[in-house]
Scaffold this motif. Structure first.
Motif, PDB file in Angstrom:
ATOM      1  N   ARG A 249       0.867  -1.167   0.000  1.00 56.99           N
ATOM      2  CA  ARG A 249       0.000   0.000   0.000  1.00 56.99           C
ATOM      3  C   ARG A 249       0.911   1.227   0.000  1.00 56.99           C
ATOM      4  O   ARG A 249       1.887   1.279   0.751  1.00 56.99           O
ATOM      5  CB  ARG A 249      -0.904   0.035   1.237  1.00 56.99           C
ATOM      6  N   VAL A 250       0.597   2.196  -0.852  1.00 58.46           N
ATOM      7  CA  VAL A 250       1.438   3.388  -0.993  1.00 58.46           C
ATOM      8  C   VAL A 250       0.668   4.585  -0.460  1.00 58.46           C
ATOM      9  O   VAL A 250      -0.449   4.880  -0.928  1.00 58.46           O
ATOM     10  CB  VAL A 250       1.839   3.616  -2.464  1.00 58.46           C
ATOM     11  N   ILE A 251       1.234   5.269   0.515  1.00 62.43           N
ATOM     12  CA  ILE A 251       0.611   6.456   1.106  1.00 62.43           C
ATOM     13  C   ILE A 251       1.425   7.679   0.701  1.00 62.43           C
ATOM     14  O   ILE A 251       2.621   7.758   0.974  1.00 62.43           O
ATOM     15  CB  ILE A 251       0.521   6.340   2.633  1.00 62.43           C
ATOM     16  N   ILE A 252       0.756   8.625   0.044  1.00 58.75           N
ATOM     17  CA  ILE A 252       1.399   9.840  -0.446  1.00 58.75           C
ATOM     18  C   ILE A 252       0.767  11.035   0.254  1.00 58.75           C
ATOM     19  O   ILE A 252      -0.454  11.222   0.204  1.00 58.75           O
ATOM     20  CB  ILE A 252       1.242   9.971  -1.972  1.00 58.75           C
ATOM     21  N   ILE A 253       1.589  11.828   0.928  1.00 61.74           N
ATOM     22  CA  ILE A 253       1.114  13.000   1.660  1.00 61.74           C
ATOM     23  C   ILE A 253       1.736  14.250   1.042  1.00 61.74           C
ATOM     24  O   ILE A 253       2.949  14.299   0.812  1.00 61.74           O
ATOM     25  CB  ILE A 253       1.482  12.911   3.151  1.00 61.74           C
ATOM     26  N   GLY A 254       0.896  15.264   0.789  1.00 62.89           N
ATOM     27  CA  GLY A 254       1.410  16.515   0.257  1.00 62.89           C
ATOM     28  C   GLY A 254       0.313  17.315  -0.414  1.00 62.89           C
ATOM     29  O   GLY A 254      -0.681  16.762  -0.908  1.00 62.89           O
ATOM     30  N   GLY A 255       0.487  18.621  -0.468  1.00 64.51           N
ATOM     31  CA  GLY A 255      -0.510  19.507  -1.034  1.00 64.51           C
ATOM     32  C   GLY A 255      -0.378  19.674  -2.530  1.00 64.51           C
ATOM     33  O   GLY A 255       0.521  19.115  -3.177  1.00 64.51           O
ATOM     34  N   ASP A 256      -1.272  20.496  -3.094  1.00 61.86           N
ATOM     35  CA  ASP A 256      -1.328  20.723  -4.537  1.00 61.86           C
ATOM     36  C   ASP A 256      -0.621  22.004  -4.957  1.00 61.86           C
ATOM     37  O   ASP A 256      -0.602  22.334  -6.148  1.00 61.86           O
ATOM     38  CB  ASP A 256      -2.787  20.825  -4.996  1.00 61.86           C
ATOM     39  N   GLU A 257      -0.066  22.734  -4.013  1.00 59.70           N
ATOM     40  CA  GLU A 257       0.521  24.036  -4.332  1.00 59.70           C
ATOM     41  C   GLU A 257       1.992  23.879  -4.727  1.00 59.70           C
ATOM     42  O   GLU A 257       2.476  22.767  -4.911  1.00 59.70           O
ATOM     43  CB  GLU A 257       0.367  24.965  -3.124  1.00 59.70           C
ATOM     44  N   VAL A 258       2.685  25.010  -4.861  1.00 60.42           N
ATOM     45  CA  VAL A 258       4.101  25.004  -5.211  1.00 60.42           C
ATOM     46  C   VAL A 258       4.886  25.675  -4.095  1.00 60.42           C
ATOM     47  O   VAL A 258       4.630  26.828  -3.758  1.00 60.42           O
ATOM     48  CB  VAL A 258       4.353  25.738  -6.547  1.00 60.42           C
ATOM     49  N   SER A 259       5.800  24.942  -3.502  1.00 58.13           N
ATOM     50  CA  SER A 259       6.677  25.525  -2.488  1.00 58.13           C
ATOM     51  C   SER A 259       7.958  26.061  -3.117  1.00 58.13           C
ATOM     52  O   SER A 259       8.475  27.101  -2.730  1.00 58.13           O
ATOM     53  CB  SER A 259       7.035  24.477  -1.427  1.00 58.13           C
ATOM     54  N   TYR A 260       8.480  25.328  -4.099  1.00 62.39           N
ATOM     55  CA  TYR A 260       9.779  25.659  -4.683  1.00 62.39           C
ATOM     56  C   TYR A 260       9.723  25.420  -6.194  1.00 62.39           C
ATOM     57  O   TYR A 260       8.989  24.572  -6.683  1.00 62.39           O
ATOM     58  CB  TYR A 260      10.882  24.788  -4.077  1.00 62.39           C
ATOM     59  N   GLY A 261      10.540  26.153  -6.907  1.00 67.63           N
ATOM     60  CA  GLY A 261      10.636  25.918  -8.334  1.00 67.63           C
ATOM     61  C   GLY A 261       9.500  26.540  -9.116  1.00 67.63           C
ATOM     62  O   GLY A 261       8.710  27.341  -8.621  1.00 67.63           O
ATOM     63  N   SER A 262       9.412  26.145 -10.367  1.00 68.42           N
ATOM     64  CA  SER A 262       8.452  26.753 -11.279  1.00 68.42           C
ATOM     65  C   SER A 262       7.047  26.222 -11.045  1.00 68.42           C
ATOM     66  O   SER A 262       6.849  25.103 -10.560  1.00 68.42           O
ATOM     67  CB  SER A 262       8.866  26.476 -12.728  1.00 68.42           C
ATOM     68  N   ALA A 263       6.079  27.048 -11.389  1.00 65.44           N
ATOM     69  CA  ALA A 263       4.679  26.656 -11.264  1.00 65.44           C
ATOM     70  C   ALA A 263       4.279  25.787 -12.457  1.00 65.44           C
ATOM     71  O   ALA A 263       4.864  25.893 -13.537  1.00 65.44           O
ATOM     72  CB  ALA A 263       3.800  27.894 -11.202  1.00 65.44           C
ATOM     73  N   PRO A 264       3.291  24.929 -12.289  1.00 65.02           N
ATOM     74  CA  PRO A 264       2.792  24.135 -13.418  1.00 65.02           C
ATOM     75  C   PRO A 264       2.011  25.023 -14.378  1.00 65.02           C
ATOM     76  O   PRO A 264       1.730  26.183 -14.073  1.00 65.02           O
ATOM     77  CB  PRO A 264       1.883  23.112 -12.734  1.00 65.02           C
ATOM     78  N   PRO A 265       1.643  24.497 -15.550  1.00 59.17           N
ATOM     79  CA  PRO A 265       0.797  25.284 -16.461  1.00 59.17           C
ATOM     80  C   PRO A 265      -0.467  25.756 -15.761  1.00 59.17           C
ATOM     81  O   PRO A 265      -0.991  25.092 -14.864  1.00 59.17           O
ATOM     82  CB  PRO A 265       0.481  24.286 -17.580  1.00 59.17           C
ATOM     83  N   LYS A 266      -0.957  26.910 -16.163  1.00 58.86           N
ATOM     84  CA  LYS A 266      -2.103  27.528 -15.506  1.00 58.86           C
ATOM     85  C   LYS A 266      -3.293  26.570 -15.468  1.00 58.86           C
ATOM     86  O   LYS A 266      -3.634  25.941 -16.459  1.00 58.86           O
ATOM     87  CB  LYS A 266      -2.487  28.811 -16.241  1.00 58.86           C
ATOM     88  N   GLY A 267      -3.903  26.487 -14.295  1.00 56.29           N
ATOM     89  CA  GLY A 267      -5.070  25.642 -14.125  1.00 56.29           C
ATOM     90  C   GLY A 267      -4.752  24.192 -13.819  1.00 56.29           C
ATOM     91  O   GLY A 267      -5.665  23.378 -13.666  1.00 56.29           O
ATOM     92  N   GLU A 268      -3.470  23.847 -13.725  1.00 58.70           N
ATOM     93  CA  GLU A 268      -3.072  22.470 -13.447  1.00 58.70           C
ATOM     94  C   GLU A 268      -2.253  22.420 -12.168  1.00 58.70           C
ATOM     95  O   GLU A 268      -1.822  23.444 -11.623  1.00 58.70           O
ATOM     96  CB  GLU A 268      -2.265  21.905 -14.619  1.00 58.70           C
ATOM     97  N   THR A 269      -2.014  21.216 -11.672  1.00 60.09           N
ATOM     98  CA  THR A 269      -1.148  20.993 -10.523  1.00 60.09           C
ATOM     99  C   THR A 269      -0.124  19.934 -10.897  1.00 60.09           C
ATOM    100  O   THR A 269      -0.393  19.036 -11.711  1.00 60.09           O
ATOM    101  CB  THR A 269      -1.924  20.517  -9.289  1.00 60.09           C
ATOM    102  N   TRP A 270       1.068  20.028 -10.314  1.00 59.04           N
ATOM    103  CA  TRP A 270       2.075  18.993 -10.541  1.00 59.04           C
ATOM    104  C   TRP A 270       1.543  17.634 -10.082  1.00 59.04           C
ATOM    105  O   TRP A 270       1.802  16.607 -10.717  1.00 59.04           O
ATOM    106  CB  TRP A 270       3.364  19.331  -9.808  1.00 59.04           C
ATOM    107  N   LYS A 271       0.803  17.636  -8.997  1.00 60.93           N
ATOM    108  CA  LYS A 271       0.249  16.377  -8.500  1.00 60.93           C
ATOM    109  C   LYS A 271      -0.567  15.676  -9.577  1.00 60.93           C
ATOM    110  O   LYS A 271      -0.375  14.477  -9.843  1.00 60.93           O
ATOM    111  CB  LYS A 271      -0.630  16.645  -7.273  1.00 60.93           C
ATOM    112  N   GLN A 272      -1.464  16.403 -10.215  1.00 65.29           N
ATOM    113  CA  GLN A 272      -2.342  15.780 -11.200  1.00 65.29           C
ATOM    114  C   GLN A 272      -1.616  15.493 -12.510  1.00 65.29           C
ATOM    115  O   GLN A 272      -1.880  14.489 -13.176  1.00 65.29           O
ATOM    116  CB  GLN A 272      -3.559  16.657 -11.457  1.00 65.29           C
TER     117      GLN A 272
END
Length: 419
Positions: A249-272
């Protein structure tokens, strides 16, 4: 002693030091953007300040960072001046200068000592810049110029500070020699009594059976799920990992925002973005074995670390995450990226396993090897915890070091480094 804390998100890195100084009898005050009304927190008087409304203006893009910091520096200076007008004069100013707030406080209180929390000096060369070939700078030859301007905030603070404090040697060593000599390395501290092994720990998620230490749990944790912390590498390794470990079982914890580095394309998240990339490589049945928990309360977070059979931690050459040290304190078996900040606490096959940041095959191999080898997990986990207890324990090691640093700053001549 009157101590003024400056941090836009107080208490931030001062969450243990400020209450400890207040408890010993120091008169502690904090200026911050975090609160809207004056309040008391663990013996510290916390006062708000606000940013002014800004009219639109044309700025060179390389100056936007400095403009933001000067804006915050002016706002904090105005709030501090109101304190000064009421007769307040600190003996010591402890500031995180990263957002510029403390830029002008020496002008207001020339006799106060100043100690800086030195989180990072931005370096333009590899591996600090363009470490990941997938996210290279658009104009690499211009990056050193932009970085030089980004560091102006540091250089505006250096001449007015008596000393600095960094949590790791990696972070301290990014600073120029003329200031590095005045930086003490002392970590913020890990509560090893709280972040400790618990053989009876269990977690329950809706719609799933209770997980215990007997469950095969793999964990991956970051404040936000993004490339700087290797989220893309882990997700690309996930299909192979799930195929090789049908009971995991894999547990992944973390938000959808950006703490460091470049932002994802507008309207998207790195997570998704990276979840979508591997979507078709994982069966619906296997996706049910992957739990994205988002951000969770710290007590739940700790239970996840305590239940972890193997914890994966990846990072660019950057600030080391508290989550790694807390996982080590919980005696987790670690597989981590072989990058400079990680090597400060992980020695390969002594306190964890190290793999090349980009080598997904090696990552899967080391995780599977540890999942199959309880003796190795126990050995590495015990050594990791011992390192945390002996070198990073909050109450016995780190907080005394920080307090000694505070007292040492107060012994320094005020004018020693004034420009």
């Amino acid at each position: 002693m009157k101590i003024l804390f400056i941090h836009q998100n107080f208490p931030g890195q001062f969450k243990h030091l400020a209450p400890a100084l207040a408890a010993r009898g120091d008169d502690c005050t904090a200026l911050t953007l975090k609160v809207k009304e004056p309040t008391d927190w663990k013996g510290v008087r916390v006062l708000p300040y606000t940013l002014p409304d800004r009219t639109g203006q044309s700025l060179h893009p390389w100056l936007i960072d400095l403009d933001t910091k000067v804006t915050r520096g002016e706002a904090c200076w105005r709030a501090a001046r109101r304190l000064a007008d009421q007769g307040y004069a600190p003996d010591l100013i402890l500031a995180h200068p990263g957002w510029g707030e403390s830029m002008f406080l020496r002008d207001l209180w020339p006799q106060a000592r100043i100690g800086l929390y030195c989180e990072l000096y931005h370096e333009a060369g590899y591996p600090h810049l363009d470490f990941d070939p997938e996210f290279l700078s658009r104009e690499p030859e211009a990056q050193p110029l932009r970085i030089r301007l980004k560091n102006l905030n540091n250089h505006l603070h250096f001449p007015h500070a008596e000393a600095g404090l960094s949590p790791t040697a990696f972070q301290a060593d990014t600073f120029p020699a003329e200031f590095r000599d005045r930086i003490t390395v002392a970590h913020d501290g890990i509560d090893t009594a709280w972040s400790a092994p618990d053989p009876d720990v269990s977690i329950q998620m809706k719609g799933f059976p209770k997980y215990t230490r007997q469950s095969e749990i793999i964990t991956f944790i970051n404040r936000n799920l993004e490339p700087y912390r290797g989220y893309h590498i882990f997700m690309r390794a996930l299909p192979d990992l799930l195929r090789k470990r049908p009971d995991a079982r894999v547990i992944i914890i973390g938000g959808d925002e950006v703490s460091y580095g470049s932002a994802p394309p507008k309207g998207e998240t790195w997570k998704q973005i990276f979840r979508d990339e591997v979507e078709d490589q994982i069966t619906p049945e296997d996706w049910r074995r992957v739990h994205f928990l988002g951000r969770i309360p710290h007590d739940h977070f700790t239970r996840v670390l305590q239940i972890s059979r193997v914890h994966v931690y990846l990072t660019y050459p950057f600030v080391l995450s508290w989550s790694l040290l807390e996982a080590m304190s919980c005696s987790a078996a670690i597989v981590a990226s072989d990058t400079a900040p990680v090597r400060e606490v992980i020695t390969h096959d002594q306190t964890g396993r190290l793999v090349d940041f980009f080598d997904r095959t090696a990552l899967v191999r080391e995780v599977c090897d540890l999942l199959d080898d309880r003796g190795a997990r126990d050995r590495l986990g015990a050594a990791a915890r011992q390192l945390m207890v002996e070198n990073y324990d909050l109450e016995q090691i780190c907080l005394p070091q920080q307090i000694a640093w505070v007292d040492g700053v107060m012994q320094m001549p005020v004018a020693a480094h004034l420009s």
